[in-house]
Motif scaffolding. Structure first.
Motif, short mmCIF file in Angstrom:
data_model
loop_
_atom_site.label_atom_id
_atom_site.label_comp_id
_atom_site.label_asym_id
_atom_site.label_seq_id
_atom_site.Cartn_x
_atom_site.Cartn_y
_atom_site.Cartn_z
N ILE A 287 0.84 -1.21 0.00
CA ILE A 287 0.00 0.00 0.00
C ILE A 287 0.87 1.25 0.00
O ILE A 287 0.63 2.21 -0.76
N ILE A 288 1.91 1.26 0.83
CA ILE A 288 2.83 2.39 0.88
C ILE A 288 3.51 2.58 -0.48
O ILE A 288 3.64 3.70 -0.97
N ALA A 289 3.92 1.48 -1.09
CA ALA A 289 4.59 1.55 -2.39
C ALA A 289 3.66 2.11 -3.47
O ALA A 289 4.09 2.88 -4.33
N ILE A 290 2.38 1.76 -3.41
CA ILE A 290 1.41 2.25 -4.40
C ILE A 290 1.22 3.75 -4.25
O ILE A 290 1.18 4.49 -5.24
N PHE A 291 1.10 4.21 -3.01
CA PHE A 291 0.99 5.66 -2.77
C PHE A 291 2.25 6.38 -3.26
O PHE A 291 2.16 7.45 -3.87
N ALA A 292 3.41 5.79 -2.98
CA ALA A 292 4.67 6.39 -3.42
C ALA A 292 4.73 6.47 -4.94
O ALA A 292 5.17 7.47 -5.52
N LEU A 293 4.26 5.42 -5.60
CA LEU A 293 4.24 5.40 -7.07
C LEU A 293 3.34 6.50 -7.60
O LEU A 293 3.69 7.18 -8.58
N MET B 244 8.57 8.72 0.29
CA MET B 244 7.90 8.06 1.40
C MET B 244 8.11 6.55 1.35
O MET B 244 7.96 5.86 2.37
N ILE B 245 8.47 6.04 0.18
CA ILE B 245 8.68 4.60 0.03
C ILE B 245 9.80 4.11 0.95
O ILE B 245 9.84 2.93 1.32
#
Length: 262
Positions: free
Chosen positions: A200-206, A218-219
């Motif tokens: 989820i964090i990686a998707i937001f960062a992307l 943020m990743i």
């Protein structure tokens, strides 16, 4: 170096994550307050994982607190007083080079509304009081958005009234990290699955990378979060509530004084 590696092998406690977040946060705020002096932009990079780390620890805190109502009340009061404090400080110390919009407490309180709403939806799985739980869940999830609709009419009110009333609103539109706060309920939904939380964090960062803002950094929060060992560590319930507003105001005042002397 060896001590750091050994620490990672043992895993990081909630206390460790909060201390890491505080250190990175201070560096970020040094950049914010001393930008008029030419503070390098790369200092801002240190702050990009901070909100994510605190979102993660808020999920832990909300999940394990003995009283969710007290936990939420503490955040709500902090949100209100932080908003008033920054407004009063800027009116007493006129310094137009820096704008104090900092209020992570609003982000965290909005997150608790979402998490509590999810709790009611989970209770609605059982036949008893299903309708009531569904209604409460919908209301709690809607509050941050409804509160955001009230912000625009407030802009027409006298400034003291506008500031006071907006300080009371848990509006996602006023949150320091805005739509990024939607990550909190998602992290809460998968609080028992670290891999999904990191995804989820990686998707937001992307998403932030696509719109070309450095918030994609943020990743990096995934690294300490991945090594979280599930332990609380040393208690520091009150420290952050005191340290957060104190260091922001002190840095602001120091910057203002130095700029005027310069």
């Amino acid at each position: 170096m060896n001590a750091g590696i050994q620490k990672l092998k043992q895993g990081l406690t909630t206390f460790d994550l909060k201390i890491l977040g505080i250190i990175l946060m201070v560096i970020d705020h040094v950049h914010q307050m001393f930008l008029p002096f030419g503070a390098p932009n790369w200092l801002d990079w240190f702050g990009r994982p901070v909100a994510t780390i605190f979102f993660f620890t808020s999920v832990i805190g909300f999940s394990h607190t003995h009283s969710k109502s007290k936990y939420m009340l503490r955040l709500y009061l902090s949100m209100f007083f932080m908003s008033l404090l920054t407004f009063i400080t800027q009116n007493i110390v006129k310094y137009d080079k820096v704008v104090l919009s900092n209020n992570i407490f609003r982000d965290l309180f909005v997150g608790t509304l979402f998490m509590l709403g999810i709790n009611f939806f989970q209770k609605a799985r059982h036949p008893q009081h299903r309708t009531r739980n569904l209604i409460f869940g919908i209301i709690l999830l809607a509050i941050p958005f409804i509160a955001s609709l009230l912000v625009l009419p407030l802009t027409k009110a006298p400034i003291p009234v506008m500031i006071t009333l907006s300080s009371l609103l848990p509006a996602i539109a006023l949150a320091e990290n805005n739509v990024m706060t939607l990550m909190i309920p998602l992290l809460y939904l998968f609080k028992d699955n670290r891999k999904w939380q990191c995804l989820i964090i990686a998707i937001f960062a992307l998403a932030y990378g696509v719109v070309r803002t450095n918030q994609w950094l943020m990743i990096l929060a995934i690294i300490p979060i991945w090594f979280y060992n599930g332990n609380k560590g040393r208690g520091m319930k009150s420290f952050f509530y005191i340290f957060y507003p104190t260091h922001i105001i002190l840095l602001y005042l120091l910057s203002a004084v130095l700029y005027n002397l310069h």
